[in-house]
Scaffold this active site. Structure first.
Site, PDB file in Angstrom:
ATOM      1  CD  GLU A  41      -2.969  -0.922   0.010  1.00 41.52           C
ATOM      2  OE1 GLU A  41      -2.951   0.195  -0.674  1.00 41.52           O
ATOM      3  OE2 GLU A  41      -3.728  -1.804  -0.598  1.00 41.52           O
ATOM      4  CE1 TYR A 122      -6.616   3.353  -0.679  1.00 41.95           C
ATOM      5  CE2 TYR A 122      -4.243   3.264  -0.054  1.00 41.95           C
ATOM      6  CZ  TYR A 122      -5.307   2.693  -0.751  1.00 41.95           C
ATOM      7  OH  TYR A 122      -4.959   1.587  -1.435  1.00 41.95           O
ATOM      8  CG  ASP A 140      -8.274   4.790  -4.693  1.00 39.34           C
ATOM      9  OD1 ASP A 140      -9.235   4.461  -4.568  1.00 39.34           O
ATOM     10  OD2 ASP A 140      -7.570   4.027  -5.219  1.00 39.34           O
TER      11      ASP A 140
END
Length: 343
Positions: A41, A122, A140
DNA sequence: TACCCGTGGTT
DNA sequence: TAACCAAGGGT
């Protein structure tokens, strides 16, 4: 809408999920390794999956656990990140790994994850949902686009963020929240694309309010970006006995913490001074053009090869034959290639 | 809030 | 080709 959307999306995802090295199969009873989810991520922040994937493979192979990463020399981690961009991510990655190793593992809630360096709204939500099954709302750029179209939110970004988040929360399911988040992102990346969305293939075309009005390609509305500026600067290639002089950039600011050629202090705010670090018979080596997010740089290259030098300050002699291992960010990698071609 | 912070692919 | 933009975070 609130029940139909997740059901239709998850059914689509079961048959169309993209395969990535950091992913496990959709609907799996297993949960992915939080370390790998977090690492992926962070790498994927503002970065395409194609660009991030080989970096993920290298990091996961070299440092298989958060403890291994926390114990790694910081220089090695920064060098391995070279070319991926946004280098504050690498600095935060190191700080986060140390914090997590220290506390004995990742926090398992969105709120706890949010406190770690490099994890914003996020990433904290994504790790909580994907690695720990928390029904966190992951927003996102893909989700913003899908939700703005699905609910016909036509207020311009970034003002629309509050409304988009509220709508996204309404459709986030209790069951399979991690798959739902990844499904939204896959849909945005492959079907509900910025340009020319493939509505005929979309599992959400029936409830999509923008589609009903033919306005899908106009959403989300975005504010105009600031104009890009141009800057000039000079980098210095100092060579001796098959070695080149490299410095480490200050940890804050452009390319912070990365190995680099010495330069004349150019930045996004000002041109360089053109002052060389030491006196000498400098030879012009050409120009490197490089585009950053908000400005374009024209970097002149000055070359000096000799035997004796004055005081060079902090830095290190690096074997030119192994320059690729120095982990130079792309701008200086380009300059090094140019210098070696000139020689 | 607005701005800073990389890179490479696409149109 | 200039502009846009991709699984954003920090300040």
């Amino acid at each position: 809408m609130e029940d139909r959307v997740p059901a239709a999306l998850l059914e689509w995802y079961d048959g169309h999920a993209r395969a990535f090295p950091w992913r496990i199969a959709p609907g799996s009873a297993e949960r992915p390794d939080p370390y790998r989810v977090w690492l992926s991520e962070v790498m994927l922040q503002q970065t395409t999956t194609a660009h991030a994937a080989p970096y993920f493979e290298k990091f996961a192979a070299r440092w298989p656990t958060v403890k291994a990463l926390a114990d790694a020399p910081e220089e090695a981690v920064m060098a391995e990140w070279a070319g991926l961009g946004y280098y504050s991510r690498a600095r935060n990655l190191i700080a986060c790994a140390k914090a997590v190793a220290e506390r004995g593992g990742f926090p398992e809630t969105e709120e706890g994850l949010r406190q770690l360096p490099g994890l914003g709204a996020y990433t904290a939500a994504a790790v909580a949902a994907i690695a720990f099954g928390e029904a966190a709302t992951v927003v996102d750029a893909n989700v913003e686009r899908v939700v703005a179209r699905l609910f016909l939110i036509d207020e311009p970004l970034p003002g629309a963020r509050k409304a988009i988040r509220a709508a996204a929360e309404d459709i986030t399911p209790r069951e399979r929240p991690g798959d739902f988040a990844q499904a939204m992102m896959d849909l945005g990346a492959t079907i509900c694309t910025t340009r020319a969305p493939k509505c005929l293939l979309c599992p959400l075309s029936a409830p999509c309010l923008a589609r009903a009005q033919g306005r899908q390609s106009d959403l989300p509305v975005k504010a105009r970006k600031k104009e890009r500026t141009g800057r000039t600067g000079t980098a210095f290639w100092i060579e001796r006995n098959g070695q080149v002089w490299l410095v480490r950039r200050p940890s804050k600011g452009m390319l912070g913490g990365m190995r680099a050629l010495p330069d004349d202090g150019w930045s996004s705010r000002k041109d360089g001074s053109e002052n060389a670090p030491i006196p000498g018979a400098w030879k012009a080596g050409g120009v490197v053009r490089h585009g950053f997010t908000h400005f374009d740089l024209e970097l002149g290259l000055a070359i000096y090869a000799g035997e004796k030098f004055g005081a060079l300050g902090e830095g290190e002699w690096w074997p030119i034959a192994r320059i690729e291992e120095a982990g130079l960010p792309t701008l200086f990698a380009k300059a090094a290639l140019l210098a070696m071609a000139v020689e």
